[in-house]
Design an enzyme around this catalytic site. Structure first.
Site, mmCIF file in Angstrom:
data_model
loop_
_atom_site.group_PDB
_atom_site.id
_atom_site.type_symbol
_atom_site.label_atom_id
_atom_site.label_comp_id
_atom_site.label_asym_id
_atom_site.label_seq_id
_atom_site.Cartn_x
_atom_site.Cartn_y
_atom_site.Cartn_z
ATOM 1 N N SER A 1 0.794 -0.796 -0.212
ATOM 2 C CA SER A 1 -0.008 0.217 -0.307
ATOM 3 C C SER A 1 1.220 0.942 -0.294
ATOM 4 O O SER A 1 2.207 1.374 0.367
ATOM 5 C CB SER A 1 -0.869 -0.078 1.469
ATOM 6 O OG SER A 1 0.356 0.348 2.666
ATOM 7 N N LYS A 2 -0.248 2.202 -0.696
ATOM 8 C CA LYS A 2 1.364 3.424 0.197
ATOM 9 C C LYS A 2 1.956 3.696 1.464
ATOM 10 O O LYS A 2 3.473 4.083 0.543
ATOM 11 C CB LYS A 2 -0.083 4.964 0.427
ATOM 12 C CG LYS A 2 -0.884 4.859 -1.117
ATOM 13 C CD LYS A 2 -0.335 6.316 -2.263
ATOM 14 C CE LYS A 2 -1.708 5.895 -3.194
ATOM 15 N NZ LYS A 2 -1.660 4.609 -4.022
#
Length: 466
Positions: free
Chosen positions: A238-239
């Site tokens: 994820s980010k």
RNA sequence: GUCCCCAUCGUCUAGCCCGGUCCAGGACAUCGGCCUUUCACGCCGACGACACCGGUUCAAAUCCGGUUGGGGACGCCA
């Protein structure tokens, strides 16, 4: 044998990320390897979060990776009538019913169930109310309460689910838009998808989808659930794991073939082979060789692969690829031929296009800056004689290239009774400003006599000034 | 909480289905060496793993059971 049709169905709620790209790649490879078709479908039924920009970003990324599709892109929001027709069929055959439970109400029930440690599934309160269509009503699928549903997965093997574990999922939201689980099935049926290859976060959805296929009397596709890609902390990418979008890798100076090669080896393998050309992948890819366990994405191998592909590229191709990166820097314009020559010397020593664009600075700028430490250490008074001699020898040289340059240095070193290494570093500093660079003679050939002599004189000036 | 999946070097993985050829092979990273005008490239070498426990068997990384750990799903998100 029937033609294979795979699909990649991103939802346009953000950029194409690493995990999605690998799913797309597997689908693309599978279709290509079997002479089948590859469909691109945009799953934009989440009207709230879907955006035009995301669609464009995904298409751009697919294009950059050169994963061409044979059909589409289809948009689910353009196919609403199709879903409604199938929903009607389900309703008429008793496989679906209208439900008036409000979202808020359900939210509360779910919270309670979770708090009490029960499985938070729909309680079926509208199951037998015989409700008709109406405002704020959703259409639910009537899931069998008993029995089991078997998923024969190409990568995971057979997985059996208790139907009692499943609940009556919503297939049409109150705004008439289908939910994911319903739309996918209808699309996959109507588009003739033969193989559904997707992340294994979808295995739990699959029995529900299989039940819908059955209720519709449709033929099941083959399923292949590939493990997810995680970050270094073993949580799904994820980010916060840094760069996750495909296009960020483009900006960081990676080549699409390197990214693809890296991604394909996450979960898939072919013996000990690490490097694959596109054609080799198409020839060798099989779902049987996809592993079952999740993998962690790190940049280490990507960097190595990128360096490899940079080394393999023709300098002329790199000229084009480097252009946008060079444009970001304050470099004056140079001819393609000059650029190609410079690049050729940098190829074995750079991992990314960004690195290369930075490393080529001394080729590009008119006035190089000496690294203070390097200048102090190597541009010393005893180099006066050496530089002077070099300048006159070089001026007299007939041809100014790698092979003619080397003897000049050798004889100069001999005549002056110093080791070649002793004069190489000072010249390097004069020519590049620093102590690390490609080979001296190749640099000189690229730079050309005029620039070389000018820079040697600059070096002399520096020496004189100290 | 319930259901589902997974488990080999730090990382990606081969081997596992069809037990012996595996005191486990390759690659990246790391470390050392060679090459060398610097830095790289390249080459050579080193380090380093079958999660644990039990069972089956003459023999288990490979088969079975359990434990532990990790992940996923449980939405009018996809």
């Amino acid at each position: 044998m029937e033609q294979v049709i795979t699909r990649f169905p991103p939802s346009p709620t953000g950029a194409l990320h690493i995990g999605g790209a690998r799913t797309a790649l597997f689908n693309w490879l599978f279709a290509r390897s079997l002479g089948g078709r590859f469909v691109l479908r945009i799953e934009d039924t989440d009207v709230e979060r879907s955006t035009e920009e995301s669609v464009k970003a995904i298409l751009d990324a697919m294009e950059w990776l050169d994963l061409g599709w044979d059909e589409g892109p289809y948009f689910q929001t353009h196919r609403l009538a199709v879903y409604r027709q199938y929903a009607r069929q389900l309703l008429d055959s008793g496989h679906a019913y209208w439900c008036e439970c409000s979202a808020e109400e359900l939210e509360v029930r779910r919270g309670q169930a979770l708090a009490e440690g029960r499985k938070p599934k729909y309680d079926g309160s509208c199951r037998s109310k015989g409700l008709g269509e109406g405002a704020n009503r959703v259409l639910r699928f009537r899931t069998p309460e008993t029995g089991t549903t078997l998923l024969r997965d190409i990568v995971k093997g057979a997985i059996e689910f208790d139907n009692a574990e499943l609940d009556d999922l919503v297939i049409l939201k109150s705004d008439g838009i289908p939910t994911y689980n319903f739309a996918v099935v209808i699309d996959d049926i109507t588009m003739g998808i033969t193989h559904v290859i997707r992340g294994d976060d979808h295995v739990n959805n699959t029995p529900r989808q299989i039940l819908i296929y059955r209720a519709l009397g449709a033929k099941l596709p083959e399923f292949g659930h590939v493990p997810m890609i995680h970050g270094e902390d073993r949580s799904p990418l994820s980010k916060r794991h840094g760069a996750t979008s495909v296009m960020e890798y483009k900006r960081m100076g990676f080549l699409p073939e390197a990214l693809l090669n890296c991604l394909v080896r996450l979960g898939w393998s072919h013996g000990d082979q690490e490097i694959f050309t596109r054609d080799e992948l198409i020839e060798k890819f099989t779902l049987e060789n996809v592993g079952k366990s999740p993998s962690i994405f790190t940049m280490e191998k990507l960097l190595w692969l990128n360096a490899h592909y940079i080394k393999e590229k023709r300098p002329e191709e790199l000229v084009e690829l480097l252009r946008p990166f060079a444009a970001l820097r304050d470099y004056p314009h140079k001819s393609d031929g000059f650029l190609a020559g410079a690049i050729r010397t940098l190829q074995p020593r750079t991992h990314t296009l960004v690195e290369m664009a930075d490393a080529m600075r001394f080729y590009m700028v008119d006035e190089i800056q000496f690294e203070p430490e390097a200048a102090v250490k190597f541009l010393t008074a005893d180099m006066r004689e050496v530089f002077g001699r070099l300048i006159s020898e070089l001026s007299a040289l007939e041809t100014f290239d790698e092979t003619s340059l080397e003897p000049v240095f050798r004889t100069t070193a001999e005549d002056l009774k110093v080791k070649l290494g002793k004069i190489a570093q000072p010249v390097r500093v004069a020519l590049t400003g620093g102590t690390k660079s490609p080979g001296l003679f190749e640099i000189m050939e690229v730079l050309g006599r005029e620039t070389v002599i000018a820079r040697l004189k600059k070096g002399l000036e520096y020496i004189a000034g100290n």
